[in-house]
Design a protein around this motif. Structure first.
Motif, short mmCIF file in Angstrom:
data_model
loop_
_atom_site.label_atom_id
_atom_site.label_comp_id
_atom_site.label_asym_id
_atom_site.label_seq_id
_atom_site.Cartn_x
_atom_site.Cartn_y
_atom_site.Cartn_z
N VAL A 84 0.69 -1.03 0.06
CA VAL A 84 0.15 0.04 0.16
C VAL A 84 1.10 1.21 0.03
CG1 VAL A 84 -1.59 1.21 1.37
CG2 VAL A 84 -1.91 -0.97 1.33
N VAL A 85 0.45 2.24 -0.73
CA VAL A 85 1.24 3.36 -0.74
C VAL A 85 1.01 4.36 0.62
CG1 VAL A 85 1.34 5.84 -2.12
CG2 VAL A 85 0.90 3.65 -3.33
N GLY A 86 1.92 4.82 1.17
CA GLY A 86 1.85 5.74 2.31
C GLY A 86 0.71 5.53 3.34
N ALA A 90 -6.12 2.26 5.48
CA ALA A 90 -7.59 2.46 5.74
C ALA A 90 -8.28 2.52 4.61
CB ALA A 90 -7.76 3.52 6.61
N GLN A 91 -8.36 3.18 3.56
CA GLN A 91 -9.05 3.62 2.56
C GLN A 91 -8.85 2.19 1.76
OE1 GLN A 91 -7.14 4.36 -0.63
NE2 GLN A 91 -8.96 4.01 -1.64
N VAL A 92 -7.73 1.46 1.51
CA VAL A 92 -7.45 0.51 0.65
C VAL A 92 -8.36 -0.66 1.49
CG1 VAL A 92 -5.80 -1.36 -0.21
CG2 VAL A 92 -5.32 1.17 -0.42
N ILE A 93 -8.23 -0.95 2.72
CA ILE A 93 -8.77 -1.99 3.23
C ILE A 93 -10.37 -1.93 3.23
CG2 ILE A 93 -9.56 -2.87 5.57
CD1 ILE A 93 -6.56 -2.47 6.65
N GLN A 95 -11.97 -0.68 0.76
CA GLN A 95 -12.34 -1.08 -0.73
C GLN A 95 -12.36 -2.39 -0.80
OE1 GLN A 95 -11.27 1.45 -4.00
NE2 GLN A 95 -11.13 3.15 -2.95
N LEU A 96 -11.12 -3.40 -0.30
CA LEU A 96 -11.14 -4.54 -0.42
C LEU A 96 -12.12 -5.36 0.40
CD1 LEU A 96 -7.24 -4.78 0.43
CD2 LEU A 96 -8.26 -5.16 -1.85
N ARG A 97 -12.69 -4.81 1.39
CA ARG A 97 -13.73 -5.47 2.01
C ARG A 97 -14.86 -5.56 1.22
NH1 ARG A 97 -12.77 -2.93 8.12
NH2 ARG A 97 -11.60 -4.28 8.72
N GLY A 98 -15.04 -4.72 -0.03
CA GLY A 98 -16.14 -4.58 -0.72
C GLY A 98 -16.17 -5.73 -2.11
N ILE A 99 -14.95 -6.52 -1.84
CA ILE A 99 -14.57 -7.52 -2.81
C ILE A 99 -15.23 -9.02 -2.27
CG2 ILE A 99 -13.07 -8.73 -4.32
CD1 ILE A 99 -11.37 -6.03 -4.64
N PRO A 100 -16.15 -9.68 -2.47
CA PRO A 100 -16.59 -10.88 -1.83
C PRO A 100 -15.67 -11.85 -1.98
CG PRO A 100 -18.31 -10.28 -3.52
CD PRO A 100 -17.24 -9.18 -3.65
N GLN A 101 -14.94 -12.01 -3.10
CA GLN A 101 -14.01 -13.23 -3.17
C GLN A 101 -12.78 -13.05 -2.03
OE1 GLN A 101 -15.27 -11.05 -5.57
NE2 GLN A 101 -16.51 -12.42 -7.03
N LEU A 102 -12.40 -11.88 -1.58
CA LEU A 102 -11.76 -11.89 -0.69
C LEU A 102 -12.05 -12.27 0.72
CD1 LEU A 102 -9.97 -8.25 -1.41
CD2 LEU A 102 -9.39 -10.69 -2.13
N ASP A 137 -7.15 2.85 -5.76
CA ASP A 137 -6.24 3.78 -5.68
C ASP A 137 -5.55 3.38 -4.26
OD1 ASP A 137 -6.68 5.11 -7.56
OD2 ASP A 137 -8.13 6.33 -6.75
N GLY A 138 -4.29 3.36 -4.09
CA GLY A 138 -3.40 3.13 -2.88
C GLY A 138 -2.72 1.81 -2.88
#
Length: 151
Positions: A84-86, A90-93, A95-102, A137-138
């Motif tokens: 993750v960049v800088g 928190a923002q990346v996590i 968005q990742l939580r919105g991907i059901p396959q994760l 992004d991130g």
């Protein structure tokens, strides 16, 4: 971030009986209260109270089964390491939580910031998940390994 912020439940301190109970349930989530009591050398009432408390505190989120790998022939499983960049973790996590396959997402130390457990029903779906993650992004970099078999 503490565990109580994630589950919005009251904090409960777990002792050796709680930890042993959870360990037994991980191998046999269908064990009866009587069987659990016998294995833990405590009363049935104690087991029931502990279970109730572990569920209400959020330590136990649910009960499930583990299927034999041979039954999951149409499943693609993988581990993805994510850089993750800088300070955008928190923002990346989010968005990742919105991907059901994760199925699970872990923070980690070392070269990678996050590790994701991926499960899809096809290689095409798997490819789309990789694209979705890499366009967030991130996300600076990622490395993914398909899990071939469990040993």
């Amino acid at each position: 971030m503490s565990i109580d912020k994630h589950i919005n439940k009251r904090v409960y301190l777990y002792d050796s009986v709680d930890k042993a109970l959870i360990a037994i349930l991980r191998t046999d989530a269908r064990a009866s209260i009587s069987k659990l009591a016998a294995q833990l050398h405590v009363s049935r009432g104690t087991v029931q109270n502990r279970l109730d408390r572990l569920i209400s505190s959020g330590a136990i989120l649910g009960f499930t089964i583990r299927a034999h790998d041979e039954l999951e022939t149409d499943v693609v499983k993988a581990i993805m390491m994510i850089e993750v960049v800088g300070k955008s973790t928190a923002q990346v996590i989010s968005q990742l939580r919105g991907i059901p396959q994760l199925e699970k997402l872990h923070t980690t130390n070392g070269a990678w910031d996050l590790v994701a457990n991926i499960q899809t029903s096809s290689l095409l779906e798997f490819d789309l998940v990789l694209r979705d993650v890499r366009t967030i992004d991130g996300v600076l970099n990622s490395e993914t390994s398909i899990l071939l078999s469990s040993i």
